[in-house]
Motif scaffolding. Sequence first.
Motif, PDB file in Angstrom:
ATOM      1  N   UNK A   1       2.221  -2.386   8.644  1.00  0.00           N
ATOM      2  CA  UNK A   1       1.576  -1.121   8.794  1.00  0.00           C
ATOM      3  C   UNK A   1       1.320  -0.470   9.863  1.00  0.00           C
ATOM      4  N   UNK A   2       1.784   0.045  10.462  1.00  0.00           N
ATOM      5  CA  UNK A   2       2.092   1.500  11.030  1.00  0.00           C
ATOM      6  C   UNK A   2       2.560   2.613  10.501  1.00  0.00           C
ATOM      7  N   UNK A   3       1.601   3.328   9.707  1.00  0.00           N
ATOM      8  CA  UNK A   3       2.213   4.369   8.809  1.00  0.00           C
ATOM      9  C   UNK A   3       3.247   5.521   9.743  1.00  0.00           C
ATOM     10  N   UNK A   4       2.911   5.551  10.731  1.00  0.00           N
ATOM     11  CA  UNK A   4       3.428   7.249  11.745  1.00  0.00           C
ATOM     12  C   UNK A   4       4.674   6.690  12.427  1.00  0.00           C
ATOM     13  N   UNK A   5       5.044   5.466  12.179  1.00  0.00           N
ATOM     14  CA  UNK A   5       5.675   4.987  13.100  1.00  0.00           C
ATOM     15  C   UNK A   5       7.250   5.292  12.205  1.00  0.00           C
ATOM     16  N   UNK A   6       8.048   5.930  13.067  1.00  0.00           N
ATOM     17  CA  UNK A   6       9.360   6.901  12.075  1.00  0.00           C
ATOM     18  C   UNK A   6      10.435   6.734  12.748  1.00  0.00           C
ATOM     19  N   UNK A   7      11.910   6.918  12.517  1.00  0.00           N
ATOM     20  CA  UNK A   7      13.171   6.876  13.498  1.00  0.00           C
ATOM     21  C   UNK A   7      12.778   7.877  14.819  1.00  0.00           C
TER      22      UNK A   7
ATOM     23  N   UNK B   1       0.678  -1.619  -0.334  1.00  0.00           N
ATOM     24  CA  UNK B   1       0.225   0.162  -0.229  1.00  0.00           C
ATOM     25  C   UNK B   1       0.957   1.631  -0.101  1.00  0.00           C
ATOM     26  N   UNK B   2       0.262   2.953  -0.958  1.00  0.00           N
ATOM     27  CA  UNK B   2       1.444   3.296  -0.743  1.00  0.00           C
ATOM     28  C   UNK B   2       1.124   4.371  -0.135  1.00  0.00           C
ATOM     29  N   UNK B   3       1.629   4.509   0.399  1.00  0.00           N
ATOM     30  CA  UNK B   3       2.381   6.302   1.332  1.00  0.00           C
ATOM     31  C   UNK B   3       3.229   7.101   1.372  1.00  0.00           C
ATOM     32  N   UNK B   4       2.300   8.156   1.263  1.00  0.00           N
ATOM     33  CA  UNK B   4       3.488   9.232   0.948  1.00  0.00           C
ATOM     34  C   UNK B   4       4.155   9.254  -0.137  1.00  0.00           C
ATOM     35  N   UNK B   5       3.726   8.586  -0.958  1.00  0.00           N
ATOM     36  CA  UNK B   5       4.461   8.292  -2.358  1.00  0.00           C
ATOM     37  C   UNK B   5       5.665   6.674  -2.684  1.00  0.00           C
ATOM     38  N   UNK B   6       5.090   6.358  -1.252  1.00  0.00           N
ATOM     39  CA  UNK B   6       6.181   5.049  -1.239  1.00  0.00           C
ATOM     40  C   UNK B   6       4.950   3.821  -0.609  1.00  0.00           C
TER      41      UNK B   6
ATOM     42  N   UNK C   1      -0.797   3.927  17.430  1.00  0.00           N
ATOM     43  CA  UNK C   1      -2.159   3.366  17.776  1.00  0.00           C
ATOM     44  C   UNK C   1      -2.992   2.821  16.146  1.00  0.00           C
ATOM     45  N   UNK C   2      -2.689   4.173  14.727  1.00  0.00           N
ATOM     46  CA  UNK C   2      -3.324   3.804  13.678  1.00  0.00           C
ATOM     47  C   UNK C   2      -2.650   2.719  12.946  1.00  0.00           C
ATOM     48  N   UNK C   3      -3.121   1.321  12.726  1.00  0.00           N
ATOM     49  CA  UNK C   3      -2.704   0.495  11.952  1.00  0.00           C
ATOM     50  C   UNK C   3      -3.505   0.760  10.832  1.00  0.00           C
ATOM     51  N   UNK C   4      -3.290  -0.724  10.309  1.00  0.00           N
ATOM     52  CA  UNK C   4      -3.539  -0.826   8.428  1.00  0.00           C
ATOM     53  C   UNK C   4      -4.345  -2.255   8.604  1.00  0.00           C
ATOM     54  N   UNK C   5      -5.779  -2.551   8.330  1.00  0.00           N
ATOM     55  CA  UNK C   5      -5.992  -4.035   8.446  1.00  0.00           C
ATOM     56  C   UNK C   5      -6.945  -3.995   7.452  1.00  0.00           C
ATOM     57  N   UNK C   6      -7.331  -3.622   7.071  1.00  0.00           N
ATOM     58  CA  UNK C   6      -8.888  -3.041   6.533  1.00  0.00           C
ATOM     59  C   UNK C   6      -9.084  -2.015   5.487  1.00  0.00           C
TER      60      UNK C   6
ATOM     61  N   UNK D   1      -6.926   1.858   5.784  1.00  0.00           N
ATOM     62  CA  UNK D   1      -6.411   2.539   4.555  1.00  0.00           C
ATOM     63  C   UNK D   1      -7.059   3.939   3.686  1.00  0.00           C
ATOM     64  N   UNK D   2      -7.679   4.333   3.959  1.00  0.00           N
ATOM     65  CA  UNK D   2      -8.435   5.112   2.733  1.00  0.00           C
ATOM     66  C   UNK D   2      -9.795   6.179   3.740  1.00  0.00           C
ATOM     67  N   UNK D   3      -8.998   6.418   5.820  1.00  0.00           N
ATOM     68  CA  UNK D   3      -9.452   6.995   6.779  1.00  0.00           C
ATOM     69  C   UNK D   3      -7.995   7.219   7.037  1.00  0.00           C
ATOM     70  N   UNK D   4      -6.569   6.925   6.192  1.00  0.00           N
ATOM     71  CA  UNK D   4      -5.578   7.286   6.368  1.00  0.00           C
ATOM     72  C   UNK D   4      -5.084   8.767   6.060  1.00  0.00           C
TER      73      UNK D   4
END
Length: 589
Positions: A107-113, A25-30, A182-187, A191-194
């Motif tokens: 699948x936690x898009x806001x987890x980062x460095x 799944x794409x998030x911010x172009x990746x 807390x934001x993960x993607x299972x359905x 994803x479309x609420x992200x």
Amino acid sequence: MKQQTGIIILAAGSSSRLGKPKQLLQFEGKSLLHHIVEKANSDPTHHTVVVLGSNDSLILHALQGLQQTTIVNTNWHKGMGSSIKAGLQALLLAAPNIDRCIITVCDQPFVDHTTFKGLKDTAENQKKGIIATGFKNTWGVPVLFSKDYFEQLSLLSDQDGAKKMIAQYTDDLALFPFEPAQFDIDTPADYYQLKHQMISVQEAKDNIAFHLPQPRIQTAIALPDSLGYVLATDIKANISIPGFAQSSMDGYALQFTEKDQALSIVDEIPAGTITEKTLFPGQCMRIFTGAPLPRGADTVVMQEKITIDAKGKVHVVDSELQSGMNVRPIGSEVAQGALAIQAGSVLSPAAIGYLAGIGCTQVNVFTAPHIGLILTGDELLPLGSTLAFGQVYESNSHQLEAALKQMGVHEIRKYHVKDDPSALKITIEQALEHCDILMLVGGVSVGDYDFVTQVVQDCGVKQHFHRIRQKPGKPLFFGSRKEQLIFGLPGNPSSALTCFYLYVAPVIDHLLQRPASIKSMKTTINYDYHKKAGLTHFLKGYFDGNTVQPLHAQESYRLQSFAQANCLIVIPEDTSSVCIGDQVMIQLL
């Protein structure tokens, strides 16, 4: 000496609830997997291991250009514990002197460095061996383990994750608070609420498609008013067409077995005859197109294929005449009780004529949406006004209303609002009482007077995206309130119309359940075009049936070239140039 940290990224699952690999799944172009690996690799003291399983061959390409150890866990289906063990084993083989590891997912898009740094800092400050991420009054991944726990992790049962083990060592557990985890993607809904900073053209189309409401049916619409709509229910014939055997041309009705005899002309049957006539042996009757065949006749011979002798007898001179020729049998168009036309058929002029022919007066169709159109801007004046310095004629409502009517949408309410958030909110609430689709034009960018998107959300509209990687039309807004769809179009006329064709028109086609109004095809470009990669460009173009020519005046505020265009030329975001003779995709307007 700085501690060495391993990052184990679990990406082996089948994404069964999503229906497709969430890793891609794409998030911010990746892709989500590329995103988390890139964040894990941002610290040179990290050693990253990715554990794949289901769809591994499909997912591998997402890791191209990145530095990590990649393994495939063939036992992924047995449970998360099997992937943790496989990842830890690979990590210790690649980096035997590792001091700690962080287990995370993709699948936690806001987890980062910063998340990884927070876990490590908490471990050093709290002097604990297990650091979990705290969010929403609970805790979970990413979670850090010191090497003291590597043996317990290697002994996990296949079906268990690390949470069960952590529960045994809560005295050595500390939390790093990070609510975005807390934001993960299972359905698909997840994803479309992200919320994205900016999405691709395809992601925007997919997002809109996910939020489309079910088409509605309008019943008992008068047949003459149904042109262009799509039939919502099957129609069966109440009568047979034709309801009687009729002649298909001007000629003579006869019994085929008597075609070689001299026949007496005993009567004439014009179209519209309502009395059934009877033909006896040795007779024929003059008959005209559409007239009912007399009883006793089964064939019509063309008037050009007979001769009449001196006694007035008819002689057939048609060697190719066959029994039943030139006769339209009862029900040959449609038999009584049979399916006359099926749901999903576009009501063309021919379809309307056909239905009228079987006596149909009303049909059920997929109803056109009611549209609200709000124009914002202090500088806009209606046609016929005298322009002062700094003012312009408002044109967007005219072009958009014309485009809507061209698509068969006629319930359109227009509003013009000054650049005043309070007045805009009142108008939005008023418009949403009456419309299925609300289009706001202008004020969706990021300037001081561009407050449309915030006011829309204050009215209870849920934002699904704002800003697309495209030119023109980058600041497009899309949201929904229950089943109502809200589009914020840029104020520049060319941008507004481009966004309408790309994103609003397909919604209307869906609600009307008809084929796409904007057709796509490949053709050859006859002009060089260069751009920076990163944005999809939509060029106003003219397609002559063989090649396509980009037109002049491509700026987003200019409509002159749009008025001459019959297509949009699509230059993808990752393309930096096209040359004469290259194949490009165009969208025919």
